[in-house]
Design a protein around this motif. Sequence first.
Motif, PDB file in Angstrom:
ATOM      1  N   ALA A   3       0.835  -1.290  -0.037  1.00 28.75           N
ATOM      2  CA  ALA A   3      -0.094   0.040   0.124  1.00 28.75           C
ATOM      3  C   ALA A   3       0.884   1.388  -0.090  1.00 28.75           C
ATOM      4  N   LEU A   4       2.074   1.172   0.113  1.00 31.39           N
ATOM      5  CA  LEU A   4       2.988   2.063   0.455  1.00 31.39           C
ATOM      6  C   LEU A   4       4.264   1.894  -0.887  1.00 31.39           C
ATOM      7  N   SER A   5       3.906   1.363  -1.713  1.00 30.00           N
ATOM      8  CA  SER A   5       5.057   0.776  -2.559  1.00 30.00           C
ATOM      9  C   SER A   5       5.550   1.795  -3.602  1.00 30.00           C
ATOM     10  N   THR A   6       4.692   3.041  -3.622  1.00 33.97           N
ATOM     11  CA  THR A   6       5.150   3.804  -4.948  1.00 33.97           C
ATOM     12  C   THR A   6       5.562   5.195  -4.230  1.00 33.97           C
ATOM     13  N   ALA A   7       6.273   5.844  -4.746  1.00 33.90           N
ATOM     14  CA  ALA A   7       6.722   7.245  -4.158  1.00 33.90           C
ATOM     15  C   ALA A   7       5.205   8.303  -4.185  1.00 33.90           C
ATOM     16  N   ASP A   8       4.421   8.247  -5.120  1.00 30.05           N
ATOM     17  CA  ASP A   8       2.952   8.863  -4.817  1.00 30.05           C
ATOM     18  C   ASP A   8       2.302   8.631  -3.783  1.00 30.05           C
ATOM     19  N   TYR A  61     -10.203  11.845   3.523  1.00 25.88           N
ATOM     20  CA  TYR A  61      -9.459  10.682   3.519  1.00 25.88           C
ATOM     21  C   TYR A  61      -8.568  10.994   4.920  1.00 25.88           C
ATOM     22  N   SER A  62      -8.147  10.067   5.719  1.00 31.46           N
ATOM     23  CA  SER A  62      -7.118  10.436   7.004  1.00 31.46           C
ATOM     24  C   SER A  62      -6.605   9.154   7.132  1.00 31.46           C
ATOM     25  N   VAL A  63      -5.545   9.028   7.924  1.00 31.31           N
ATOM     26  CA  VAL A  63      -4.692   7.948   8.067  1.00 31.31           C
ATOM     27  C   VAL A  63      -5.452   7.129   9.408  1.00 31.31           C
ATOM     28  N   THR A  64      -5.250   5.918   9.512  1.00 31.26           N
ATOM     29  CA  THR A  64      -5.970   5.043  10.441  1.00 31.26           C
ATOM     30  C   THR A  64      -5.136   5.047  11.820  1.00 31.26           C
ATOM     31  N   ASP A  65      -3.682   5.201  11.831  1.00 32.65           N
ATOM     32  CA  ASP A  65      -2.791   5.174  12.921  1.00 32.65           C
ATOM     33  C   ASP A  65      -1.575   6.033  12.644  1.00 32.65           C
ATOM     34  N   ARG A  66      -1.438   7.199  13.140  1.00 36.49           N
ATOM     35  CA  ARG A  66      -0.526   8.199  12.925  1.00 36.49           C
ATOM     36  C   ARG A  66       0.824   7.492  13.185  1.00 36.49           C
ATOM     37  N   ASP A  67       0.953   6.897  14.446  1.00 34.53           N
ATOM     38  CA  ASP A  67       2.469   6.695  14.899  1.00 34.53           C
ATOM     39  C   ASP A  67       2.747   5.408  14.047  1.00 34.53           C
ATOM     40  N   THR A  68       1.896   4.354  13.913  1.00 29.82           N
ATOM     41  CA  THR A  68       2.522   3.198  12.996  1.00 29.82           C
ATOM     42  C   THR A  68       2.744   3.705  11.555  1.00 29.82           C
ATOM     43  N   LEU A  69       2.009   4.581  10.836  1.00 31.80           N
ATOM     44  CA  LEU A  69       2.198   5.097   9.745  1.00 31.80           C
ATOM     45  C   LEU A  69       3.696   5.697   9.486  1.00 31.80           C
ATOM     46  N   GLY A  70       4.185   6.358  10.568  1.00 31.45           N
ATOM     47  CA  GLY A  70       5.434   7.261  10.444  1.00 31.45           C
ATOM     48  C   GLY A  70       6.375   6.072  10.347  1.00 31.45           C
ATOM     49  N   THR A  71       6.379   5.026  10.903  1.00 34.05           N
ATOM     50  CA  THR A  71       7.258   3.589  10.855  1.00 34.05           C
ATOM     51  C   THR A  71       7.185   3.300   9.633  1.00 34.05           C
ATOM     52  N   MET A  72       6.136   2.985   9.072  1.00 35.88           N
ATOM     53  CA  MET A  72       5.911   2.457   7.755  1.00 35.88           C
ATOM     54  C   MET A  72       6.356   3.258   6.780  1.00 35.88           C
ATOM     55  N   ILE A  73       6.147   4.526   6.668  1.00 35.24           N
ATOM     56  CA  ILE A  73       6.791   5.510   5.634  1.00 35.24           C
ATOM     57  C   ILE A  73       8.254   5.438   5.777  1.00 35.24           C
ATOM     58  N   HIS A  74       8.846   5.570   6.758  1.00 37.81           N
ATOM     59  CA  HIS A  74      10.357   5.447   7.013  1.00 37.81           C
ATOM     60  C   HIS A  74      10.786   4.256   6.357  1.00 37.81           C
ATOM     61  N   ALA A  75      10.040   3.041   6.644  1.00 40.77           N
ATOM     62  CA  ALA A  75      10.646   1.752   6.092  1.00 40.77           C
ATOM     63  C   ALA A  75      10.273   1.748   4.505  1.00 40.77           C
ATOM     64  N   ARG A  77      10.304   4.286   2.445  1.00 45.11           N
ATOM     65  CA  ARG A  77      11.228   5.257   1.697  1.00 45.11           C
ATOM     66  C   ARG A  77      12.528   4.594   1.530  1.00 45.11           C
ATOM     67  N   SER A  78      12.963   3.597   2.728  1.00 43.36           N
ATOM     68  CA  SER A  78      14.409   3.061   2.912  1.00 43.36           C
ATOM     69  C   SER A  78      14.208   1.959   1.774  1.00 43.36           C
ATOM     70  N   LEU A  79      13.327   1.261   1.508  1.00 45.55           N
ATOM     71  CA  LEU A  79      13.107   0.147   0.263  1.00 45.55           C
ATOM     72  C   LEU A  79      13.151   0.979  -0.839  1.00 45.55           C
ATOM     73  N   LEU A  80      12.461   1.935  -0.914  1.00 48.07           N
ATOM     74  CA  LEU A  80      12.309   2.663  -2.454  1.00 48.07           C
ATOM     75  C   LEU A  80      13.850   3.173  -2.721  1.00 48.07           C
ATOM     76  N   ASP A  81      14.330   3.757  -1.839  1.00 44.90           N
ATOM     77  CA  ASP A  81      15.767   4.495  -2.033  1.00 44.90           C
ATOM     78  C   ASP A  81      16.914   3.299  -2.454  1.00 44.90           C
ATOM     79  N   ARG A  82      16.616   2.192  -1.685  1.00 44.44           N
ATOM     80  CA  ARG A  82      17.438   1.086  -1.938  1.00 44.44           C
ATOM     81  C   ARG A  82      17.370   0.645  -3.444  1.00 44.44           C
ATOM     82  N   GLU A  83      16.171   0.493  -4.040  1.00 47.04           N
ATOM     83  CA  GLU A  83      15.667   0.188  -5.182  1.00 47.04           C
ATOM     84  C   GLU A  83      16.109   1.113  -6.372  1.00 47.04           C
ATOM     85  N   ASP A  84      16.454   2.393  -6.012  1.00 51.87           N
ATOM     86  CA  ASP A  84      16.818   3.511  -6.845  1.00 51.87           C
ATOM     87  C   ASP A  84      18.478   3.390  -7.252  1.00 51.87           C
TER      88      ASP A  84
END
Length: 86
Positions: A3-8, A61-75, A77-84
């Motif tokens: 669900a967070l697999s693209t930069a968009d 639209y809003s996020v379901t869990d802000r704290d968990t989402l922050g961790t997920m976004i960080h992870a 982004r790290s994966l997308l950066d690695r793929e680049d």
Amino acid sequence: MGALSTADRLRIATLLKDRPLNVRDLCFITGLPQNLVSYDLRVMKEGGIVHSEKKGRETVYSVTDRDTLGTMIHAARSLLDREDVT
């Protein structure tokens, strides 16, 4: 993580982490077309990242869990950066 697999989707999730927004606002802020924003929101909703709420004629639209989402976004982004790099 799909669900967070693209930069968009990461950008949309980051914006929704700050405040609830509708599709029109997300299109204006991101410069993305409505069909892509709507599709990304549907994928993120199916993945449990965001939820929607009807407010009058619009859907917000809003996020379901802000704290968990922050961790997920960080992870994600790290994966997308690695793929680049590869």
